[in-house]
Design an enzyme around this catalytic site. Structure first.
Site, PDB file in Angstrom:
ATOM      1  N   GLN A 129     -16.384  -2.210   2.111  1.00 24.91           N
ATOM      2  CA  GLN A 129     -17.317  -2.267   0.998  1.00 24.91           C
ATOM      3  C   GLN A 129     -16.604  -2.108  -0.360  1.00 24.91           C
ATOM      4  OE1 GLN A 129     -20.345   0.704   3.082  1.00 24.91           O
ATOM      5  NE2 GLN A 129     -21.299  -0.386   1.415  1.00 24.91           N
ATOM      6  N   HIS A 130     -17.339  -2.466  -1.401  1.00 31.65           N
ATOM      7  CA  HIS A 130     -17.064  -2.093  -2.812  1.00 31.65           C
ATOM      8  C   HIS A 130     -15.924  -2.830  -3.515  1.00 31.65           C
ATOM      9  CE1 HIS A 130     -19.556   1.199  -1.515  1.00 31.65           C
ATOM     10  NE2 HIS A 130     -18.587   1.799  -0.851  1.00 31.65           N
ATOM     11  N   ASP A 159     -19.185  -2.919   6.087  1.00 32.74           N
ATOM     12  CA  ASP A 159     -18.740  -2.554   7.447  1.00 32.74           C
ATOM     13  C   ASP A 159     -19.576  -1.431   8.062  1.00 32.74           C
ATOM     14  OD1 ASP A 159     -17.632  -0.624   5.725  1.00 32.74           O
ATOM     15  OD2 ASP A 159     -15.587  -0.880   6.444  1.00 32.74           O
TER      16      ASP A 159
HETATM   17  O1  LIG Z   1     -16.012   2.847   0.935  1.00 32.94           O
HETATM   18  C1  LIG Z   1     -16.467   2.866   2.066  1.00 32.94           C
HETATM   19  C2  LIG Z   1     -17.906   3.176   2.314  1.00 32.94           C
HETATM   20  O2  LIG Z   1     -18.621   3.518   1.162  1.00 32.94           O
HETATM   21  C3  LIG Z   1     -15.557   2.573   3.207  1.00 32.94           C
HETATM   22  O3  LIG Z   1     -16.142   2.900   4.432  1.00 32.94           O
HETATM   23  C4  LIG Z   1     -15.127   1.115   3.170  1.00 32.94           C
HETATM   24  O4  LIG Z   1     -16.241   0.330   3.529  1.00 32.94           O
HETATM   25  C5  LIG Z   1     -13.882   0.854   4.009  1.00 32.94           C
HETATM   26  O5  LIG Z   1     -14.051   1.058   5.362  1.00 32.94           O
HETATM   27  P1  LIG Z   1     -12.855   1.063   6.453  1.00 32.94           P
HETATM   28  O6  LIG Z   1     -12.078  -0.184   6.254  1.00 32.94           O
HETATM   29  O7  LIG Z   1     -12.079   2.297   6.263  1.00 32.94           O
HETATM   30  O8  LIG Z   1     -13.561   1.109   7.790  1.00 32.94           O
END
Ligand SMILES: O=C(CO)[C@@H](O)[C@H](O)COP(=O)(O)O
Ligand SMILES: Nc1ncnc2c1ncn2[C@@H]1O[C@H](COP(=O)(O)OP(=O)(O)O)[C@@H](O)[C@H]1O
Length: 428
Positions: free
Chosen positions: A71-72, A228
């Site tokens: 995300q983000h 994700d």
């Molecule tokens: O920033 C967040 C949720 O807000 C993280 O969960 C990212 O979405 C990355 O996820 P992974 O790659 O570590 O699973």
């Protein structure tokens, strides 16, 4: 037998599953690595996606697909559909000052009410403000703002610099809810906030409903995809009372909720989910890589680290690791670093250090459970997923630290499976 393909384009790698769209049975899998770093050229993700799809036998016999992803991250595009600069990822903390500036301008309560979020460096809105202030020439060129899964969906559908139709960018509620300029209660973008951050308006991906779809160049059905964490919730089919704890690059604690959760302290992010409901979530920056770091320091494998940790007593004889190796997001301490305390001649042993790493990492997630509970989210049991859940020590110690029953679903790529499930639903 129609086939559906799902993707997890995560921080460290790209994982693909191809499933039987009727039964959900996994038919083929593939993966490829991503480069390290908190600022990454999205072209690496595009190449990894193509490799992982090829590794999973290709798209030729696939009827529908959908992409889940980290995300983000800020993917800034110019009017020609070109990526303007390396994407700033969710774990890049350079925009911490921009987060503070936005809070000073609007107030935490107002931002929480308008977007479900109080800005921290992870969220896209702070990266846009950082770009405006630190790289004004790049900010002026921004014609569209996408997230990793939006951009990969656009590329795989056949768009890009050679076919730069920015209005064909699409996303879903879950990833839109992590931007900081989308309102989970109305389902609309808050363009005033986007403009306040970036300095001007830009094309934003169209937010598709959970059951909506678009097409790729070959006419396949394409799902909206998801962030994700929301895709994992789909893949796990989490029920009320289930709280998902994911130990990947990020540590996340989340649960599906039928109502939006608004936490003006910012501890709980009031995300939407990928099925029309909500996904209150607490995230830490330090999770599986804490174990990677201490295993590296002790020069042992993950299995050996686990064995060492289980040799030590609960509490590691007072040795404590506060694992803020990458700063921290929850609590919001972007400039923090890790500390080891409680060192005595007796406590300074390899097993105690291994145990302190596991306990320290899990304690951050336990605080996340408390924060969800404080928001009224029912917590009956933990579903533990992500690479770190493969550690036997993590599985044994997690129920002690969490004070809740912990179920470890069969190891699988739940994010990619959730995306595949979304794609398969388009064929029913
Ligand atoms: O920033 C967040 C949720 O807000 C993280 O969960 C990212 O979405 C990355 O996820 P992974 O790659 O570590 O699973
Ligand atoms: N047996 C294990 N014990 C502890 N950590 C592990 C184990 N296997 C993999 N990991 C770690 O899990 C992480 C990858 O997990 P994953 O959920 O795929 O992350 P992400 O989704 O952020 O890319 C890596 O840091 C890896 O070293």
């Amino acid at each position: 037998m129609p086939l559906a393909l799902g993707v997890d384009s995560s921080t460290q790698s790209c994982k693909v599953v191809v499933v039987d769209a009727q039964t959900g049975a996994v038919i083929r899998t593939g993966r490829a690595s991503h480069p390290d770093g908190t600022s990454v050229d999205p072209e690496h993700w595009w190449r990894a996606l193509q490799h992982a799809i090829a590794d999973a036998g290709g798209l030729h016999d696939v009827a529908a697909w959908a992409i889940g992803g980290q995300q983000h991250g800020l993917v800034a595009l110019d009017a020609g559909g070109r990526v303007i600069r390396d994407a700033l990822l969710w774990n890049d903390t350079r925009s911490a000052g921009a987060a503070a500036d936005l809070i000073a301008e609007f107030g935490a309560d107002e931002l929480a009410a308008r977007t479900g979020l109080v800005p921290v460096a992870s969220f896209t809105i702070t990266k846009l403000r950082w770009l405006r202030d630190a790289e004004p020439e790049n900010a002026a060129r921004v014609a569209a703002v996408a997230l990793p899964h939006d951009w990969l969906t656009w590329r795989l559908r056949g768009f890009g610099p050679e076919n730069p139709v920015l209005d064909e960018l699409v996303t879903d509620r879950s990833d839109a809810s992590g931007t900081g300029y989308w309102n989970p209660r109305t389902g609309e973008y808050d363009r005033d906030l986007l403009i306040a951050a970036l300095g001007h308006d830009a094309v934003l991906p169209r937010v598709l409903d959970a059951d909506a779809s678009v097409r790729d160049a070959e006419g396949r059905a394409v799902g909206p995809g998801a962030g994700d964490n929301a895709a994992a919730a789909l893949g796990l089919d989490a029920a009320p009372g289930d709280v998902i704890v994911s130990i990947g690059t990020s540590g996340t604690v989340s649960a599906v909720s039928s109502t939006p959760v608004i936490d003006p302290t910012g501890t709980v992010a009031g995300f939407a989910d990928a099925a029309g409901a909500f996904l209150p979530l607490v995230a830490t920056l330090n999770a599986a890589r804490v174990l990677d770091a201490i295993a590296g320091l002790l020069a042992v494998s993950h299995d050996e680290l686990s064995t060492l940790a289980l040799e030590a007593a609960r509490g590691a004889d007072g040795l404590r690791l506060q694992p803020y190796f990458e700063g921290e997001r929850t609590p919001n301490l972007p400039d923090a670093s890790a500390t080891l305390s409680g060192l005595t001649l007796a406590s300074t042993t390899r097993p105690n250090l291994a145990r302190a790493a596991v306990e320290g990492m899990l304690s951050g997630l336990s605080a996340g459970l408390d924060a969800l509970r404080a928001q009224g989210v029912p917590l009956d049991r933990v579903l533990l997923i992500g690479g770190g859940a493969q550690s036997p020590a993590v599985r044994v110690i997690a129920p002690e630290v969490f004070g809740l029953p912990v179920a470890v679903p069969e190891p699988a790529e739940y994010v990619a499976l959730g995306a595949a499930r979304q794609a398969a639903s388009l064929l029913h």
